[in-house]
Design an enzyme around this catalytic site. Structure first.
Site, PDB file in Angstrom:
ATOM      1  N   LYS A 165     -57.652 109.630  31.015  1.00 36.65           N
ATOM      2  CA  LYS A 165     -57.935 110.667  30.047  1.00 36.65           C
ATOM      3  C   LYS A 165     -59.197 111.577  30.618  1.00 36.65           C
ATOM      4  O   LYS A 165     -59.947 110.777  30.873  1.00 36.65           O
ATOM      5  CB  LYS A 165     -58.230 110.151  28.570  1.00 36.65           C
ATOM      6  CG  LYS A 165     -57.025 109.498  28.034  1.00 36.65           C
ATOM      7  CD  LYS A 165     -57.297 108.871  26.746  1.00 36.65           C
ATOM      8  CE  LYS A 165     -56.041 108.030  26.040  1.00 36.65           C
ATOM      9  NZ  LYS A 165     -56.549 107.737  24.780  1.00 36.65           N
TER      10      LYS A 165
ATOM     11  N   HIS B 184     -63.828 112.981  27.353  1.00 41.03           N
ATOM     12  CA  HIS B 184     -63.874 113.657  26.066  1.00 41.03           C
ATOM     13  C   HIS B 184     -65.478 113.957  25.793  1.00 41.03           C
ATOM     14  O   HIS B 184     -66.382 113.031  25.940  1.00 41.03           O
ATOM     15  CB  HIS B 184     -63.070 112.788  25.177  1.00 41.03           C
ATOM     16  CG  HIS B 184     -62.843 113.424  23.922  1.00 41.03           C
ATOM     17  ND1 HIS B 184     -63.917 113.625  22.833  1.00 41.03           N
ATOM     18  CD2 HIS B 184     -61.975 114.170  23.224  1.00 41.03           C
ATOM     19  CE1 HIS B 184     -63.387 114.508  21.728  1.00 41.03           C
ATOM     20  NE2 HIS B 184     -62.218 114.862  22.202  1.00 41.03           N
TER      21      HIS B 184
ATOM     22  N   HIS C 127     -67.577 111.096  24.260  1.00 36.60           N
ATOM     23  CA  HIS C 127     -68.125 110.121  24.932  1.00 36.60           C
ATOM     24  C   HIS C 127     -69.494 110.541  25.442  1.00 36.60           C
ATOM     25  O   HIS C 127     -70.299 109.732  26.092  1.00 36.60           O
ATOM     26  CB  HIS C 127     -67.464 109.523  26.200  1.00 36.60           C
ATOM     27  CG  HIS C 127     -66.021 108.858  25.837  1.00 36.60           C
ATOM     28  ND1 HIS C 127     -66.156 107.792  25.594  1.00 36.60           N
ATOM     29  CD2 HIS C 127     -64.959 109.522  25.995  1.00 36.60           C
ATOM     30  CE1 HIS C 127     -64.836 107.394  25.511  1.00 36.60           C
ATOM     31  NE2 HIS C 127     -64.026 108.343  25.534  1.00 36.60           N
TER      32      HIS C 127
END
Length: 531
Positions: A108, A111, A114
């Site tokens: 992923k 983001h 994070h």
């Protein structure tokens, strides 16, 4: 008397009370039961002041309305400042600290959620290292679990090798989102995800090969983001490193009589004080596969064996508070007393983070947006100097602005992201901090070559205020080390910037006698080194 003074001193703001450096409030002593609560406070102040003697440190003691004021010997203060600055003192007792943070999920994109774990964990690691501790920085990646069942099965259904080559992480993200959506309403898809994850746990070569490919793609992109943030890790680990050890944990729990079977067939550990199963933690699915917490237990035990840490710090958002409470409780009931030295540092959520194009999904979008907005602001400002690489400057200032906005308040609080406020050149912002540092470097370091100076010339109140503030540096570091909150250091630096701005206005180097000009330059240098 000295103990009472240490307990009750309050630093007086120089712009409020310029004749005193510290004050001792008789009312505070009365409230704490140190002095009688009856009687005239001014009389009590005068009686106490007569018992306090001036010495080489305190050159004046006075009283007013129940407050005893102290003035520190100016020349001694300047001399102490010169010998003590700019570096904080090292910790007397060195310990080994294991800091675990960032922890994004493989396959992923990084983001924006994070961001806080990454920068807060980096701050804590830097702080502990500055205080003389041996710090091990680990990025514990989310590289295992049912999410890979979804991704692996989803790639078989919707993946494209061509798209994977063109934009690997974006394609994996799209596959995961689509598969996750399909699995919500399609039991066959959900079962396919379970089957793929079980193949991973059983080390089937095709599933493992695909997982390894996805993991490497993701780590390569993460490292690019970390470099932009000025963050590095000593170790890249992940849940996958502890898959076999997690099964060993299950066996240990079973042999110790701690593992119970629920009505649903899952493996649980009872954490209720009365043993009535009203507070359980699931560590094993009904199909025999492990969970996130099972692997966290195994990881903690493995780190203790490998690194023999004195302290281990986890940095995650506050939604995981219960998870870490259960983790530490299970470790303790298993007989690992060192679990008491494990700590979870939770933080709040960032609200309203968006770009001109809409809601942000990825951190790289945020960093690009910060750079673009800062570059625009620089081009519009009349005071901006010509530079070789304006984009690089905009990147650094933009990231500083991002950090300062995040660090100014308590970590546990949610906060609303505000581009305009974050990038203001005035006020308590990262832009103001960087501007102050750049101004000092340009106007002082360029012309100041002296290595020694006469501190006795620093007698103006503005000079004294800066010196007093700089001498709080060690105190601020240790305060931050106690609660692991960056706000103490950030607010210290921002106040230093405001004091420096006052010094620029009031301590003019041009036109001053040479010896005075040189000492004022040296004072500015201290401010630069602390900034």
């Amino acid at each position: 008397k000295q103990a009472l003074i240490c307990l009750s001193f309050e630093l007086v703001s120089s712009w409020v009370r310029q004749t005193a450096d510290f004050r001792l409030s008789v009312s505070t002593l009365r409230i704490n039961g140190i002095l009688p609560s009856r009687g005239d406070v001014q009389v009590q102040a005068e009686n106490l002041a007569t018992q306090l003697k001036q010495d080489s440190v305190v050159e004046d003691i006075s009283t007013d309305r129940g407050v005893i004021s102290f003035k520190v010997n100016r020349k001694l203060l300047a001399q102490v400042s010169e010998s003590a600055l700019p570096h904080g003192r090292k910790s007397i007792c060195q310990i080994r600290v294991f800091a675990c943070c960032s922890s994004p999920n493989i396959a992923k994109k990084f983001h924006a959620g994070h961001l806080r774990s990454t920068i807060i964990g980096n701050f804590i690691a830097n702080l502990k290292q500055t205080l003389g501790n041996n710090v091990i920085r680990m990025n514990y990646l989310g590289d295992w679990g049912m999410q890979f069942g979804l991704l692996g099965a989803g790639f078989g259904q919707f993946g494209s090798e061509e798209k994977l080559k063109q934009n690997p992480l974006q394609h994996l993200f799209e596959v995961y989102v689509r598969m996750n959506k399909e699995a919500e309403h399609n039991e066959d898809m959900k079962q396919a995800a379970r089957d793929f994850f079980k193949q991973l746990e059983q080390h089937e070569s095709q599933a493992v090969s695909l997982w390894q490919q996805f993991r490497q793609i993701t780590v390569d992109e993460y490292q690019h983001i970390y470099k932009r943030l000025g963050v590095h890790f000593d170790i890249y680990s992940g849940e996958s490193f502890h898959q076999d050890q997690a099964q060993e944990v299950v066996q240990q729990l079973q042999s110790q009589g701690l593992l119970k079977t629920s009505e649903k067939g899952t493996g649980v550990v009872d954490l209720s004080p009365a043993g009535d199963m009203n507070s359980v933690c699931t560590v094993l699915r009904s199909d025999g596969t492990t969970l996130y917490i099972t692997r966290d237990i195994a990881a903690a035990i493995d780190r203790k064996e490998k690194y023999n840490f004195d302290e281990m710090i986890y940095v995650t958002d506050k939604s995981q508070v219960n998870h870490f409470n259960q983790l530490f409780q299970i470790l303790l009931v298993m007989g690992h007393s060192w679990a008491d030295r494990c700590q979870h540092v939770p933080f709040g959520l960032v609200q309203g983070m968006s770009t001109r194009t809409g809601e942000v999904v990825f951190l790289e979008d945020v960093l690009d947006e910060a750079r673009a907005r800062m570059l625009h602001n620089m081009s519009q400002a009349k005071t901006t100097k010509e530079m070789d690489n304006p984009e690089d400057t905009a990147e650094k200032v933009g990231i500083s602005a991002l950090l300062v906005q995040d660090f100014r308040g308590p970590l546990l609080s949610d906060y609303r992201f505000d581009w305009d406020r974050m990038l203001q050149a005035q006020g308590d912002t990262g832009v103001f901090l960087q501007y102050t540092h750049a101004r000092l470097c340009r106007s002082v370091l360029k012309y100041c070559y002296a290595t020694t100076f006469d501190p006795s010339l620093l007698l103006e109140q503005t000079s004294m205020t800066i010196l007093q503030h700089l001498l709080r540096y060690d105190e601020v570091l240790y305060q931050s080390a106690q609660d692991l909150q960056p706000k103490h250091l950030v607010n210290f630096l921002l106040k230093l910037c405001h004091l420096t701005a006052s010094a620029h206005r009031e301590l003019l180097v041009k036109g001053s006698p040479p010896d005075v000009a040189q000492v004022e330059k040296k004072l500015h240098q201290h401010a630069i080194l602390n900034n």
